[in-house]
Design a protein around this motif. Sequence first.
Motif, PDB file in Angstrom:
ATOM      1  N   TRP A  53       0.842  -1.204   0.000  1.00  0.00           N
ATOM      2  CA  TRP A  53       0.000   0.000   0.000  1.00  0.00           C
ATOM      3  C   TRP A  53       0.877   1.255   0.000  1.00  0.00           C
ATOM      4  O   TRP A  53       0.624   2.194  -0.746  1.00  0.00           O
ATOM      5  CB  TRP A  53      -0.937  -0.031   1.203  1.00  0.00           C
ATOM      6  CG  TRP A  53      -1.748   1.215   1.368  1.00  0.00           C
ATOM      7  CD1 TRP A  53      -2.828   1.591   0.644  1.00  0.00           C
ATOM      8  CD2 TRP A  53      -1.519   2.248   2.331  1.00  0.00           C
ATOM      9  NE1 TRP A  53      -3.302   2.801   1.092  1.00  0.00           N
ATOM     10  CE2 TRP A  53      -2.508   3.220   2.133  1.00  0.00           C
ATOM     11  CE3 TRP A  53      -0.587   2.441   3.337  1.00  0.00           C
ATOM     12  CZ2 TRP A  53      -2.584   4.373   2.902  1.00  0.00           C
ATOM     13  CZ3 TRP A  53      -0.663   3.588   4.106  1.00  0.00           C
ATOM     14  CH2 TRP A  53      -1.656   4.534   3.881  1.00  0.00           C
ATOM     15  N   ASP A  64      -7.084  10.545  -2.028  1.00  0.00           N
ATOM     16  CA  ASP A  64      -8.066  10.190  -0.994  1.00  0.00           C
ATOM     17  C   ASP A  64      -8.553   8.752  -1.185  1.00  0.00           C
ATOM     18  O   ASP A  64      -8.768   8.032  -0.217  1.00  0.00           O
ATOM     19  CB  ASP A  64      -9.265  11.146  -1.037  1.00  0.00           C
ATOM     20  CG  ASP A  64      -8.901  12.537  -0.544  1.00  0.00           C
ATOM     21  OD1 ASP A  64      -7.844  12.680   0.118  1.00  0.00           O
ATOM     22  OD2 ASP A  64      -9.675  13.475  -0.805  1.00  0.00           O
ATOM     23  N   GLN A  67      -6.017   6.353   0.216  1.00  0.00           N
ATOM     24  CA  GLN A  67      -6.101   6.306   1.673  1.00  0.00           C
ATOM     25  C   GLN A  67      -7.363   5.585   2.136  1.00  0.00           C
ATOM     26  O   GLN A  67      -7.350   4.838   3.115  1.00  0.00           O
ATOM     27  CB  GLN A  67      -6.072   7.717   2.252  1.00  0.00           C
ATOM     28  CG  GLN A  67      -4.740   8.404   2.063  1.00  0.00           C
ATOM     29  CD  GLN A  67      -4.748   9.802   2.636  1.00  0.00           C
ATOM     30  OE1 GLN A  67      -5.434  10.071   3.603  1.00  0.00           O
ATOM     31  NE2 GLN A  67      -3.978  10.694   2.019  1.00  0.00           N
ATOM     32  N   LEU A  68      -8.450   5.814   1.406  1.00  0.00           N
ATOM     33  CA  LEU A  68      -9.722   5.199   1.765  1.00  0.00           C
ATOM     34  C   LEU A  68      -9.654   3.671   1.681  1.00  0.00           C
ATOM     35  O   LEU A  68     -10.262   2.969   2.489  1.00  0.00           O
ATOM     36  CB  LEU A  68     -10.837   5.735   0.859  1.00  0.00           C
ATOM     37  CG  LEU A  68     -12.253   5.290   1.182  1.00  0.00           C
ATOM     38  CD1 LEU A  68     -12.655   5.802   2.573  1.00  0.00           C
ATOM     39  CD2 LEU A  68     -13.224   5.796   0.138  1.00  0.00           C
ATOM     40  N   ILE A  70      -7.091   1.612   2.333  1.00  0.00           N
ATOM     41  CA  ILE A  70      -6.479   1.004   3.516  1.00  0.00           C
ATOM     42  C   ILE A  70      -7.332   1.240   4.753  1.00  0.00           C
ATOM     43  O   ILE A  70      -7.458   0.360   5.613  1.00  0.00           O
ATOM     44  CB  ILE A  70      -5.017   1.492   3.722  1.00  0.00           C
ATOM     45  CG1 ILE A  70      -4.276   0.539   4.668  1.00  0.00           C
ATOM     46  CG2 ILE A  70      -4.969   2.895   4.263  1.00  0.00           C
ATOM     47  CD1 ILE A  70      -3.999  -0.811   4.102  1.00  0.00           C
ATOM     48  N   ASN A  71      -7.943   2.417   4.851  1.00  0.00           N
ATOM     49  CA  ASN A  71      -8.805   2.697   6.007  1.00  0.00           C
ATOM     50  C   ASN A  71      -9.999   1.754   6.040  1.00  0.00           C
ATOM     51  O   ASN A  71     -10.345   1.215   7.098  1.00  0.00           O
ATOM     52  CB  ASN A  71      -9.281   4.150   5.995  1.00  0.00           C
ATOM     53  CG  ASN A  71      -8.174   5.115   6.328  1.00  0.00           C
ATOM     54  OD1 ASN A  71      -7.187   4.752   6.947  1.00  0.00           O
ATOM     55  ND2 ASN A  71      -8.334   6.356   5.899  1.00  0.00           N
ATOM     56  N   THR A  72     -10.627   1.552   4.915  1.00  0.00           N
ATOM     57  CA  THR A  72     -11.788   0.664   4.847  1.00  0.00           C
ATOM     58  C   THR A  72     -11.383  -0.774   5.132  1.00  0.00           C
ATOM     59  O   THR A  72     -12.038  -1.478   5.913  1.00  0.00           O
ATOM     60  CB  THR A  72     -12.459   0.758   3.459  1.00  0.00           C
ATOM     61  OG1 THR A  72     -12.816   2.113   3.221  1.00  0.00           O
ATOM     62  CG2 THR A  72     -13.693  -0.120   3.398  1.00  0.00           C
ATOM     63  N   THR A  74      -8.774  -1.967   6.806  1.00  0.00           N
ATOM     64  CA  THR A  74      -8.399  -2.184   8.207  1.00  0.00           C
ATOM     65  C   THR A  74      -9.607  -2.102   9.128  1.00  0.00           C
ATOM     66  O   THR A  74      -9.681  -2.847  10.106  1.00  0.00           O
ATOM     67  CB  THR A  74      -7.319  -1.190   8.663  1.00  0.00           C
ATOM     68  OG1 THR A  74      -7.775   0.145   8.434  1.00  0.00           O
ATOM     69  CG2 THR A  74      -6.013  -1.432   7.934  1.00  0.00           C
ATOM     70  N   THR A  75     -10.553  -1.251   8.826  1.00  0.00           N
ATOM     71  CA  THR A  75     -11.761  -1.150   9.644  1.00  0.00           C
ATOM     72  C   THR A  75     -12.577  -2.432   9.565  1.00  0.00           C
ATOM     73  O   THR A  75     -13.031  -2.966  10.592  1.00  0.00           O
ATOM     74  CB  THR A  75     -12.623   0.057   9.204  1.00  0.00           C
ATOM     75  OG1 THR A  75     -11.849   1.243   9.346  1.00  0.00           O
ATOM     76  CG2 THR A  75     -13.878   0.164  10.036  1.00  0.00           C
TER      77      THR A  75
END
Length: 155
Positions: A53, A64, A67-68, A70-72, A74-75
């Motif tokens: 990543w 964005d 970033q979204l 990896i954020n999604t 991991t969440t």
Amino acid sequence: MKKTGSSTAKKNERKRDVFCVVNDAFRYFAQRSSILLGSAWAFCGAVLVILVWLVTGPTFHFSDTWQLIINTATTVVTFLMVFLIQNTQNRDAKAAHLKLDELIRAVKGARNQLVDLEELSDDDLKKLEEQFRRLRKQSESSRTRSDNGRHAKSR
């Protein structure tokens, strides 16, 4: 049309069977997942995903969307892992409680009231904790008195 007792029992048995099958399947999945995902290889895999990543960041201009992703990811993984971890912890705690209960029942002179302490209220647990604190202090003071102020010699 009126249902007979046996047809209702069969329907309830089928429902219970489905519930048991799902419960057993989840238990098996949670146990296997905790073994697999708790390994060093799973950690290395997670580090590899993060590195990939990071390396792809310049390609996507650190957007964005980049970033979204990896954020999604991991969440979602964290959300699902909470249930797996909680399931395995509940089972481990229950097994430990049952083992301790068996030891309490097997030891002569042990207070059988201590079996199933997890069912007590917080106030009752606090009272019991105070009893043990007092017993420990009494034990320590009786040891001190029996020593008559002398320390044991080390060999």
